[in-house]
Motif scaffolding. Structure first.
Motif, PDB file in Angstrom:
ATOM      1  N   LEU A 191       0.847  -1.183   0.000  1.00  0.00           N
ATOM      2  CA  LEU A 191       0.000   0.000   0.000  1.00  0.00           C
ATOM      3  C   LEU A 191       0.885   1.236   0.000  1.00  0.00           C
ATOM      4  O   LEU A 191       1.801   1.355   0.816  1.00  0.00           O
ATOM      5  N   MET A 192       0.626   2.158  -0.927  1.00  0.00           N
ATOM      6  CA  MET A 192       1.314   3.439  -0.941  1.00  0.00           C
ATOM      7  C   MET A 192       0.346   4.484  -1.480  1.00  0.00           C
ATOM      8  O   MET A 192      -0.145   4.371  -2.589  1.00  0.00           O
ATOM      9  N   ARG A 193       0.068   5.501  -0.657  1.00  0.00           N
ATOM     10  CA  ARG A 193      -0.882   6.543  -1.029  1.00  0.00           C
ATOM     11  C   ARG A 193      -0.288   7.918  -0.756  1.00  0.00           C
ATOM     12  O   ARG A 193       0.426   8.125   0.228  1.00  0.00           O
ATOM     13  N   ILE A 194      -0.613   8.903  -1.596  1.00  0.00           N
ATOM     14  CA  ILE A 194      -0.214  10.279  -1.361  1.00  0.00           C
ATOM     15  C   ILE A 194      -0.865  10.749  -0.057  1.00  0.00           C
ATOM     16  O   ILE A 194      -2.072  10.590   0.145  1.00  0.00           O
ATOM     17  N   ALA A 195      -0.072  11.356   0.830  1.00  0.00           N
ATOM     18  CA  ALA A 195      -0.546  11.653   2.176  1.00  0.00           C
ATOM     19  C   ALA A 195      -1.413  12.904   2.268  1.00  0.00           C
ATOM     20  O   ALA A 195      -2.364  12.953   3.049  1.00  0.00           O
ATOM     21  N   GLU A 196      -1.119  13.937   1.497  1.00  0.00           N
ATOM     22  CA  GLU A 196      -1.763  15.233   1.700  1.00  0.00           C
ATOM     23  C   GLU A 196      -3.284  15.188   1.614  1.00  0.00           C
ATOM     24  O   GLU A 196      -3.968  15.699   2.522  1.00  0.00           O
ATOM     25  N   PRO A 197      -3.886  14.608   0.577  1.00  0.00           N
ATOM     26  CA  PRO A 197      -5.358  14.610   0.535  1.00  0.00           C
ATOM     27  C   PRO A 197      -5.995  13.808   1.671  1.00  0.00           C
ATOM     28  O   PRO A 197      -7.100  14.128   2.116  1.00  0.00           O
ATOM     29  N   THR A 205      -8.620   4.280   8.397  1.00  0.00           N
ATOM     30  CA  THR A 205      -8.039   3.157   7.664  1.00  0.00           C
ATOM     31  C   THR A 205      -7.868   3.561   6.204  1.00  0.00           C
ATOM     32  O   THR A 205      -8.824   3.990   5.558  1.00  0.00           O
ATOM     33  N   ILE A 206      -6.646   3.414   5.684  1.00  0.00           N
ATOM     34  CA  ILE A 206      -6.353   3.785   4.292  1.00  0.00           C
ATOM     35  C   ILE A 206      -6.527   2.555   3.410  1.00  0.00           C
ATOM     36  O   ILE A 206      -5.879   1.527   3.610  1.00  0.00           O
ATOM     37  N   LEU A 207      -7.421   2.694   2.411  1.00  0.00           N
ATOM     38  CA  LEU A 207      -7.682   1.597   1.477  1.00  0.00           C
ATOM     39  C   LEU A 207      -6.853   1.789   0.210  1.00  0.00           C
ATOM     40  O   LEU A 207      -6.222   2.829   0.016  1.00  0.00           O
ATOM     41  N   GLN A 208      -6.886   0.802  -0.672  1.00  0.00           N
ATOM     42  CA  GLN A 208      -6.196   0.922  -1.958  1.00  0.00           C
ATOM     43  C   GLN A 208      -6.853   2.014  -2.795  1.00  0.00           C
ATOM     44  O   GLN A 208      -8.080   2.122  -2.846  1.00  0.00           O
ATOM     45  N   GLY A 209      -6.035   2.835  -3.437  1.00  0.00           N
ATOM     46  CA  GLY A 209      -6.563   3.868  -4.320  1.00  0.00           C
ATOM     47  C   GLY A 209      -6.696   3.349  -5.741  1.00  0.00           C
ATOM     48  O   GLY A 209      -6.317   2.214  -6.056  1.00  0.00           O
ATOM     49  N   ARG A 210      -7.217   4.204  -6.604  1.00  0.00           N
ATOM     50  CA  ARG A 210      -7.324   3.827  -8.013  1.00  0.00           C
ATOM     51  C   ARG A 210      -5.944   3.859  -8.658  1.00  0.00           C
ATOM     52  O   ARG A 210      -5.108   4.679  -8.299  1.00  0.00           O
ATOM     53  N   PRO A 211      -5.706   3.001  -9.635  1.00  0.00           N
ATOM     54  CA  PRO A 211      -4.390   2.996 -10.296  1.00  0.00           C
ATOM     55  C   PRO A 211      -4.211   4.246 -11.157  1.00  0.00           C
ATOM     56  O   PRO A 211      -5.177   4.920 -11.529  1.00  0.00           O
ATOM     57  N   GLY A 212      -2.942   4.564 -11.405  1.00  0.00           N
ATOM     58  CA  GLY A 212      -2.653   5.697 -12.286  1.00  0.00           C
ATOM     59  C   GLY A 212      -2.806   7.027 -11.562  1.00  0.00           C
ATOM     60  O   GLY A 212      -2.635   7.137 -10.362  1.00  0.00           O
TER      61      GLY A 212
END
Length: 479
Positions: free
Chosen positions: A322-328, A457-464
């Protein structure tokens, strides 16, 4: 002609002021004088421990070197000012006498007899003199302990180094430092970490009593010190003191309970740098335990200038799935940027019923307390309505009756309030400007508020490069 050909001198003083060697120097002059008088060659075999107590068997480097020299056969007589300078406790005396007996070493005292420890009579005399020394030390210790207990029972100020927040005498408060002490207790109660408290103090340039920066351990020691509540611990019991308290006993006991909680992480570790590190959960693992960590992605230096990439949250488990941009995500949770929607935390704190967030939902009698509070509020309304309609009502009697009901209602509401929630949320709930109050909080305090109010809880984001979808973050309020 002397019988001794390999003499050694030993000097020791138990207590000496910093840099003060006059005591051992005087002993050295006397032992050297006796050696010269008896014609005993010393040849550099001089041993000295300054400011070293022998009573409790503390480490004495030169004494240990002297005993090693005896065992190597380099010494046949030890010259001391008096026998008590060599040994002051039974265990060490017994061990030392056995070493000297085995290697045929005698003891000469400037103030005392010559002791031949190879003979039974010499050992008997040494033992008797040693017991007298031990008796004197133990008797002095008993007097000191009795004096100490008397000082404690009378509530006198402890002696020793200056305590941060108090003057050197300990009888007066230094207002500027006392204010910092109160802030530390309040921050801990509100959920701040020790490292976070230390970092905040250092960022503001606040130094400890020694003029040094604060650390995890110095903050912990301060918060555990009962002296700030005008208390003193002696042999496991707590006594009241007569110096001014900086915090209440309840505040101090709350801090002790927090810091001694077995479930609390005790490793200092680094202070958190980002809002959700170690707080938000990984929605791929979805085990309720695995949290995320943060990092700068794409950080690089071009022509000497540092360029920082986007900050990300990623699963801290063994598989980085899992890797997501933190700011939003942080904006969704606690954003206060102008022109953008307020984060969920701010919206909760600004609701008309925000005071309900302070209630202790785990109290078994909460339903009963709620009913009592409702009855008191209804009584206040009825009293106000009746007074408004009765032109002959006594205003003074009305105010007295209202005050009594309000006092009772305040007691009930205090019982309903969770101390931990009040510490973390009280200033926010009561603030006229919640956004400004939130922005003024330290990162530790913000994290504590989030942890108290919700599970993120951070879920998977959309690809791209798809736009941020708020539904990819699961936020569940905590009751």
């Amino acid at each position: 002609m002397t019988l001794f050909q390999r003499g050694a001198t030993y000097e020791r003083i138990s207590k000496a002021d910093d840099g003060d060697e006059d005591g051992v120097l005087r002993q050295g002059e006397d032992t050297q004088g006796l050696a010269k008088q008896r014609g005993i060659p010393i040849e550099g075999r001089r041993f000295r421990d300054n400011d070293r107590s022998a009573t409790h068997g503390k480490h004495r480097p030169d004494y240990e070197r002297l005993m090693a020299a005896v065992q190597r056969g380099e010494v046949d007589v030890i010259i001391v000012y008096m026998l008590g300078r060599l040994w002051r406790n039974r265990r060490e005396r017994a061990e030392g006498m056995e070493i000297l007996r085995t290697h045929g070493v005698s003891v000469l005292c400037v103030k005392g007899p010559e002791l031949d420890l190879t003979t039974a009579a010499g050992r008997l005399l040494a033992g008797l003199l040693g017991e007298v020394d031990t008796f004197e030390v133990e008797q002095m210790s008993e007097r000191e302990q009795r004096e100490m207990r008397q000082r404690v029972e009378r509530g006198q100020v402890p002696t020793g180094p200056r305590c941060y927040g108090y003057t050197a005498t300990g009888t007066e408060v230094i207002d500027r430092e006392a204010a910092e002490v109160r802030k530390m207790y309040e921050a801990l109660a509100a959920g701040a970490s020790l490292s976070g408290i230390a970092a905040e103090l250092n960022a503001r340039g606040v130094l400890n009593r020694n003029g040094q920066a604060w650390s995890h351990n110095t903050v912990r020691s301060l918060l555990l010190n009962e002296r700030y509540a005008s208390l003193r611990e002696y042999h496991g019991a707590i006594y009241s003191g007569k110096w001014p308290a900086i915090v209440s006993e309840d505040q101090w006991r709350q801090a002790v309970a927090i810091l001694t909680d077995a479930s609390r992480k005790t490793s200092p570790g680094p202070a958190r740098k980002w809002l959700g590190s170690g707080l938000y959960l990984c929605g791929v693992c979805d085990d309720g335990e695995t949290t995320v960590t943060s990092a700068q992605r794409g950080s690089k230096k071009i022509k000497g200038r540092q360029y920082e990439g986007a900050r990300t949250y990623k699963c801290r488990g063994p598989v980085k799935h899992l890797m997501r941009i933190a700011e939003p995500i942080d904006l969704l949770v606690a954003g206060t940027e102008p022109g953008k929607p307020l984060g969920l935390v701010l919206r909760l704190l600004m609701r008309e019923d925000a005071a309900q967030l302070l209630l202790d939902g785990e109290r078994p009698d909460m339903e009963e307390l709620n009913a009592k509070a409702a009855r008191l509020r209804a009584r206040l309304k009825n009293m106000t309505d009746a007074f408004a309609e009765d032109d002959e009502a006594d205003a003074l009697e009305f105010r007295r009756a209202v005050r009594r009901v309000k006092e009772r209602l305040s007691e009930i509401e205090q019982q309903m309030t969770s101390p931990a929630r009040a510490a973390a949320l009280g200033d926010l709930v009561r603030s006229d400007d919640v956004v400004a109050a939130w922005d003024a909080l330290t990162l530790d305090r913000r994290r504590a508020v989030i942890d108290m109010l919700m599970t993120v809880t951070i879920l998977q984001g959309r690809p791209g490069r798809a736009p941020f979808n708020p539904e990819s973050v699961r936020i569940v309020p905590k009751t």
